[in-house]
Design a protein around this motif. Structure first.
Motif, PDB file in Angstrom:
ATOM      1  N   ASN A 284     -27.012  38.663  -4.771  1.00 47.31           N
ATOM      2  CA  ASN A 284     -27.490  39.957  -5.239  1.00 47.31           C
ATOM      3  C   ASN A 284     -29.003  40.147  -5.138  1.00 47.31           C
ATOM      4  N   ASP A 285     -29.728  39.114  -4.728  1.00 48.92           N
ATOM      5  CA  ASP A 285     -31.169  39.291  -4.541  1.00 48.92           C
ATOM      6  C   ASP A 285     -31.626  38.500  -3.320  1.00 48.92           C
ATOM      7  N   VAL A 286     -32.846  38.796  -2.897  1.00 54.01           N
ATOM      8  CA  VAL A 286     -33.369  38.282  -1.635  1.00 54.01           C
ATOM      9  C   VAL A 286     -33.378  36.760  -1.581  1.00 54.01           C
ATOM     10  N   ASP A 287     -33.833  36.114  -2.654  1.00 48.67           N
ATOM     11  CA  ASP A 287     -33.993  34.664  -2.585  1.00 48.67           C
ATOM     12  C   ASP A 287     -32.672  33.903  -2.596  1.00 48.67           C
ATOM     13  N   ASP A 288     -31.556  34.569  -2.865  1.00 45.39           N
ATOM     14  CA  ASP A 288     -30.253  33.895  -2.782  1.00 45.39           C
ATOM     15  C   ASP A 288     -29.970  33.413  -1.352  1.00 45.39           C
ATOM     16  N   TYR A 289     -30.586  34.032  -0.387  1.00 45.20           N
ATOM     17  CA  TYR A 289     -30.339  33.700   1.010  1.00 45.20           C
ATOM     18  C   TYR A 289     -31.132  32.495   1.497  1.00 45.20           C
ATOM     19  N   HIS A 290     -32.027  31.990   0.666  1.00 43.08           N
ATOM     20  CA  HIS A 290     -32.809  30.809   1.042  1.00 43.08           C
ATOM     21  C   HIS A 290     -31.850  29.641   1.289  1.00 43.08           C
ATOM     22  N   GLY A 291     -31.926  29.056   2.475  1.00 41.78           N
ATOM     23  CA  GLY A 291     -31.059  27.931   2.828  1.00 41.78           C
ATOM     24  C   GLY A 291     -29.773  28.320   3.533  1.00 41.78           C
ATOM     25  N   LEU A 292     -29.571  29.617   3.779  1.00 43.01           N
ATOM     26  CA  LEU A 292     -28.378  30.055   4.506  1.00 43.01           C
ATOM     27  C   LEU A 292     -28.404  29.449   5.911  1.00 43.01           C
ATOM     28  N   SER A 293     -27.260  28.971   6.397  1.00 47.40           N
ATOM     29  CA  SER A 293     -27.203  28.345   7.720  1.00 47.40           C
ATOM     30  C   SER A 293     -25.935  28.780   8.452  1.00 47.40           C
ATOM     31  N   GLU A 294     -25.767  28.246   9.654  1.00 46.12           N
ATOM     32  CA  GLU A 294     -24.607  28.618  10.470  1.00 46.12           C
ATOM     33  C   GLU A 294     -23.290  28.152   9.860  1.00 46.12           C
ATOM     34  N   SER A 295     -23.343  27.186   8.964  1.00 44.94           N
ATOM     35  CA  SER A 295     -22.114  26.713   8.329  1.00 44.94           C
ATOM     36  C   SER A 295     -21.723  27.577   7.134  1.00 44.94           C
ATOM     37  N   SER A 296     -22.594  28.515   6.756  1.00 47.96           N
ATOM     38  CA  SER A 296     -22.285  29.435   5.653  1.00 47.96           C
ATOM     39  C   SER A 296     -21.283  30.476   6.129  1.00 47.96           C
ATOM     40  N   SER A 297     -20.458  30.924   5.196  1.00 48.83           N
ATOM     41  CA  SER A 297     -19.506  31.964   5.575  1.00 48.83           C
ATOM     42  C   SER A 297     -20.225  33.301   5.641  1.00 48.83           C
ATOM     43  N   MET A 298     -19.696  34.174   6.472  1.00 53.91           N
ATOM     44  CA  MET A 298     -20.263  35.513   6.612  1.00 53.91           C
ATOM     45  C   MET A 298     -19.845  36.342   5.406  1.00 53.91           C
ATOM     46  N   LEU A 299     -20.541  37.438   5.163  1.00 52.66           N
ATOM     47  CA  LEU A 299     -20.265  38.287   4.010  1.00 52.66           C
ATOM     48  C   LEU A 299     -18.842  38.841   4.074  1.00 52.66           C
ATOM     49  N   ASP A 300     -18.118  38.689   2.982  1.00 47.54           N
ATOM     50  CA  ASP A 300     -16.743  39.173   2.861  1.00 47.54           C
ATOM     51  C   ASP A 300     -15.855  38.708   4.008  1.00 47.54           C
ATOM     52  N   SER A 301     -15.997  37.450   4.393  1.00 48.27           N
ATOM     53  CA  SER A 301     -15.222  36.911   5.500  1.00 48.27           C
ATOM     54  C   SER A 301     -14.975  35.426   5.272  1.00 48.27           C
ATOM     55  N   SER A 302     -13.896  34.938   5.811  1.00 45.76           N
ATOM     56  CA  SER A 302     -13.645  33.499   5.770  1.00 45.76           C
ATOM     57  C   SER A 302     -14.254  32.816   6.985  1.00 45.76           C
ATOM     58  N   GLN A 303     -14.777  33.603   7.891  1.00 43.34           N
ATOM     59  CA  GLN A 303     -15.363  33.089   9.123  1.00 43.34           C
ATOM     60  C   GLN A 303     -16.829  32.701   8.877  1.00 43.34           C
TER      61      GLN A 303
END
Length: 177
Positions: A109-128
């Motif tokens: 819900n805020d900008v800093d939540d995305y710190h550390g996001l990588s290619e192994s993270s799931s996409m928004l509202d997706s299991s992919q």
């Protein structure tokens, strides 16, 4: 075969002379050199261009998602509330540690939540995952304060590595307004 006067007409053989064959091989050789030096490398450049376009798509989708979130956990989602920073006296929720505040990926819900996001993270509202949607690409998101004393701006850096190991960096600055 003798003609009326008794002269023999020379017999003409159909074929190529040695000189004609050598010249023909030289022309073909020059043509092949031109193809391999000018035309064939274009295919490699086209692939690199396609990878850069896909890199931009990936970074743009991540940036758009981040840009739509509020600045900080304590900042009003609809705006209108004072900004949280050292100058206003309002504390931000994650002054020392940036990253998810315990939310799942779909509830960032805020900008800093995305710190550390990588290619192994799931996409928004997706299991992919990003790795499944963009095979061969790596993505890394880093969120940091531009000035740690005021904490009024966050620098969002998205690094995308293409399959040819070219790292392309995309950055955005999010102000606390």
């Amino acid at each position: 075969m003798p003609n009326k006067l008794g002269f023999r007409r020379p017999v003409r053989l159909n074929g190529f002379t040695l000189i004609e064959l050598v010249i023909g091989m030289m022309v073909i050789g020059i043509g092949i050199v031109m193809l391999t030096s000018m035309l064939f490398p274009q295919a490699d450049r086209a692939a690199a261009t396609l990878q850069r376009v896909r890199s931009a798509e990936l970074a743009h989708s991540v940036m758009n998602e981040i840009w739509g979130k509020r600045y900080d956990q304590n900042t009003n989602a609809n705006g209108g509330s004072p900004a949280c920073n050292a100058a206003t006296g309002l504390s931000c929720s994650a002054t020392s540690v940036l990253g998810p505040d315990g939310e799942s990926r779909d509830t960032f819900n805020d900008v800093d939540d995305y710190h550390g996001l990588s290619e192994s993270s799931s996409m928004l509202d997706s299991s992919q995952t990003y790795a499944q949607a963009y095979p061969g690409f790596n993505v890394s998101v880093n969120v940091s304060y531009l000035d740690t004393t005021t904490q009024a701006e966050k620098l969002i850096t998205v690094d995308v590595t293409t399959p040819s190991n070219e790292v392309i960096t995309y950055q955005a600055l999010r102000s606390n307004y």
